[in-house]
Design a protein around this motif. Sequence first.
Motif, mmCIF file in Angstrom:
data_model
loop_
_atom_site.group_PDB
_atom_site.id
_atom_site.type_symbol
_atom_site.label_atom_id
_atom_site.label_comp_id
_atom_site.label_asym_id
_atom_site.label_seq_id
_atom_site.Cartn_x
_atom_site.Cartn_y
_atom_site.Cartn_z
ATOM 1 N N THR A 86 8.108 -0.343 16.077
ATOM 2 C CA THR A 86 7.875 0.144 17.433
ATOM 3 C C THR A 86 7.305 -0.941 18.334
ATOM 4 O O THR A 86 7.697 -1.048 19.494
ATOM 5 C CB THR A 86 6.888 1.341 17.400
ATOM 6 O OG1 THR A 86 7.423 2.330 16.532
ATOM 7 C CG2 THR A 86 6.671 1.920 18.775
ATOM 8 N N ASP A 87 6.397 -1.743 17.806
ATOM 9 C CA ASP A 87 5.683 -2.717 18.629
ATOM 10 C C ASP A 87 6.054 -4.169 18.341
ATOM 11 O O ASP A 87 5.474 -5.078 18.924
ATOM 12 C CB ASP A 87 4.168 -2.538 18.421
ATOM 13 C CG ASP A 87 3.715 -1.151 18.829
ATOM 14 O OD1 ASP A 87 3.989 -0.766 19.985
ATOM 15 O OD2 ASP A 87 3.116 -0.454 18.002
ATOM 16 N N LEU A 88 7.023 -4.391 17.456
ATOM 17 C CA LEU A 88 7.388 -5.754 17.053
ATOM 18 C C LEU A 88 8.414 -6.345 18.007
ATOM 19 O O LEU A 88 9.441 -5.737 18.290
ATOM 20 C CB LEU A 88 7.946 -5.731 15.623
ATOM 21 C CG LEU A 88 8.150 -7.068 14.947
ATOM 22 C CD1 LEU A 88 6.815 -7.793 14.762
ATOM 23 C CD2 LEU A 88 8.815 -6.852 13.586
ATOM 24 N N LYS A 89 8.143 -7.544 18.473
ATOM 25 C CA LYS A 89 9.043 -8.229 19.381
ATOM 26 C C LYS A 89 10.259 -8.735 18.593
ATOM 27 O O LYS A 89 10.178 -8.968 17.397
ATOM 28 C CB LYS A 89 8.208 -9.314 20.051
ATOM 29 C CG LYS A 89 8.672 -10.619 20.204
ATOM 30 C CD LYS A 89 7.738 -11.677 20.770
ATOM 31 C CE LYS A 89 6.700 -11.276 21.759
ATOM 32 N NZ LYS A 89 5.982 -12.399 22.330
ATOM 33 N N ALA A 90 11.369 -8.880 19.264
ATOM 34 C CA ALA A 90 12.587 -9.405 18.629
ATOM 35 C C ALA A 90 12.272 -10.759 18.004
ATOM 36 O O ALA A 90 11.623 -11.601 18.626
ATOM 37 C CB ALA A 90 13.702 -9.540 19.657
ATOM 38 N N GLY A 91 12.686 -10.947 16.773
ATOM 39 C CA GLY A 91 12.412 -12.194 16.072
ATOM 40 C C GLY A 91 11.038 -12.229 15.415
ATOM 41 O O GLY A 91 10.677 -13.224 14.792
ATOM 42 N N PRO A 117 15.058 -2.384 2.942
ATOM 43 C CA PRO A 117 16.373 -2.127 3.544
ATOM 44 C C PRO A 117 16.513 -0.707 4.095
ATOM 45 O O PRO A 117 17.217 -0.491 5.078
ATOM 46 C CB PRO A 117 17.367 -2.388 2.414
ATOM 47 C CG PRO A 117 16.586 -2.472 1.161
ATOM 48 C CD PRO A 117 15.169 -2.728 1.532
ATOM 49 N N THR A 118 15.823 0.252 3.490
ATOM 50 C CA THR A 118 15.857 1.621 3.999
ATOM 51 C C THR A 118 15.264 1.661 5.405
ATOM 52 O O THR A 118 15.729 2.411 6.269
ATOM 53 C CB THR A 118 15.087 2.574 3.065
ATOM 54 O OG1 THR A 118 15.652 2.474 1.759
ATOM 55 C CG2 THR A 118 15.153 4.009 3.532
ATOM 56 N N LEU A 138 8.567 -9.499 5.908
ATOM 57 C CA LEU A 138 9.739 -8.687 6.202
ATOM 58 C C LEU A 138 10.201 -8.976 7.625
ATOM 59 O O LEU A 138 9.372 -9.114 8.538
ATOM 60 C CB LEU A 138 9.397 -7.200 6.065
ATOM 61 C CG LEU A 138 8.927 -6.808 4.673
ATOM 62 C CD1 LEU A 138 7.568 -6.175 4.747
ATOM 63 C CD2 LEU A 138 9.916 -5.895 4.028
ATOM 64 N N VAL A 139 11.502 -9.071 7.796
ATOM 65 C CA VAL A 139 12.086 -9.327 9.107
ATOM 66 C C VAL A 139 13.291 -8.420 9.302
ATOM 67 O O VAL A 139 13.840 -7.877 8.341
ATOM 68 C CB VAL A 139 12.516 -10.798 9.282
ATOM 69 C CG1 VAL A 139 11.315 -11.741 9.197
ATOM 70 C CG2 VAL A 139 13.566 -11.182 8.249
ATOM 71 N N LEU A 140 13.698 -8.292 10.548
ATOM 72 C CA LEU A 140 14.943 -7.592 10.822
ATOM 73 C C LEU A 140 16.081 -8.572 10.535
ATOM 74 O O LEU A 140 15.992 -9.752 10.898
ATOM 75 C CB LEU A 140 14.994 -7.145 12.283
ATOM 76 C CG LEU A 140 14.035 -6.018 12.634
ATOM 77 C CD1 LEU A 140 14.000 -5.792 14.136
ATOM 78 C CD2 LEU A 140 14.436 -4.737 11.917
#
Length: 148
Positions: A86-91, A117-118, A138-140
């Motif tokens: 919710t609060d994490l910036k892209a990257g 991955p879930t 962990l990253v997107l």
Amino acid sequence: MSATADHADGKSGEPNMASRLGFESGTVVLELGYDDDCDDAFRDAIVELTGEEFTGDDPDDAVDVVLLWFREDDGDLVDALFETLTDLKAGGAVWLMTPKVGREGYVDAAEVAEAAPTAGMQTTSSLSVTDDWSATKLVLPKSPKVRR
């Protein structure tokens, strides 16, 4: 001896470990899951290195890093990871802090590998950061390039 004096004399490994985790001056960090069992020296080292206090549960802007302290009895890990997005910036990155094997609240690495991955994330690295805590980054996943 104060934590600052301990860091200044180079005897503590926490400042070095905080920098190994990618924390640097100006990094905005949201901390979730804090309790009295968390490693305060490590937390202080992050604040000292970034020059920023941790943001509260409801930050005004997106953050660079989420520091998530998670124990076996803290509920569902997938839900906790979703909450970080919710609060994490892209990257940005999530550092999942879990008690080490044999410590109260230990979370099996297989659970982390399944939950990531879930929640739409991937693990990139794991480190032993303090006597009692391990950190998993962990990253997107990067979006695949679309061919035209």
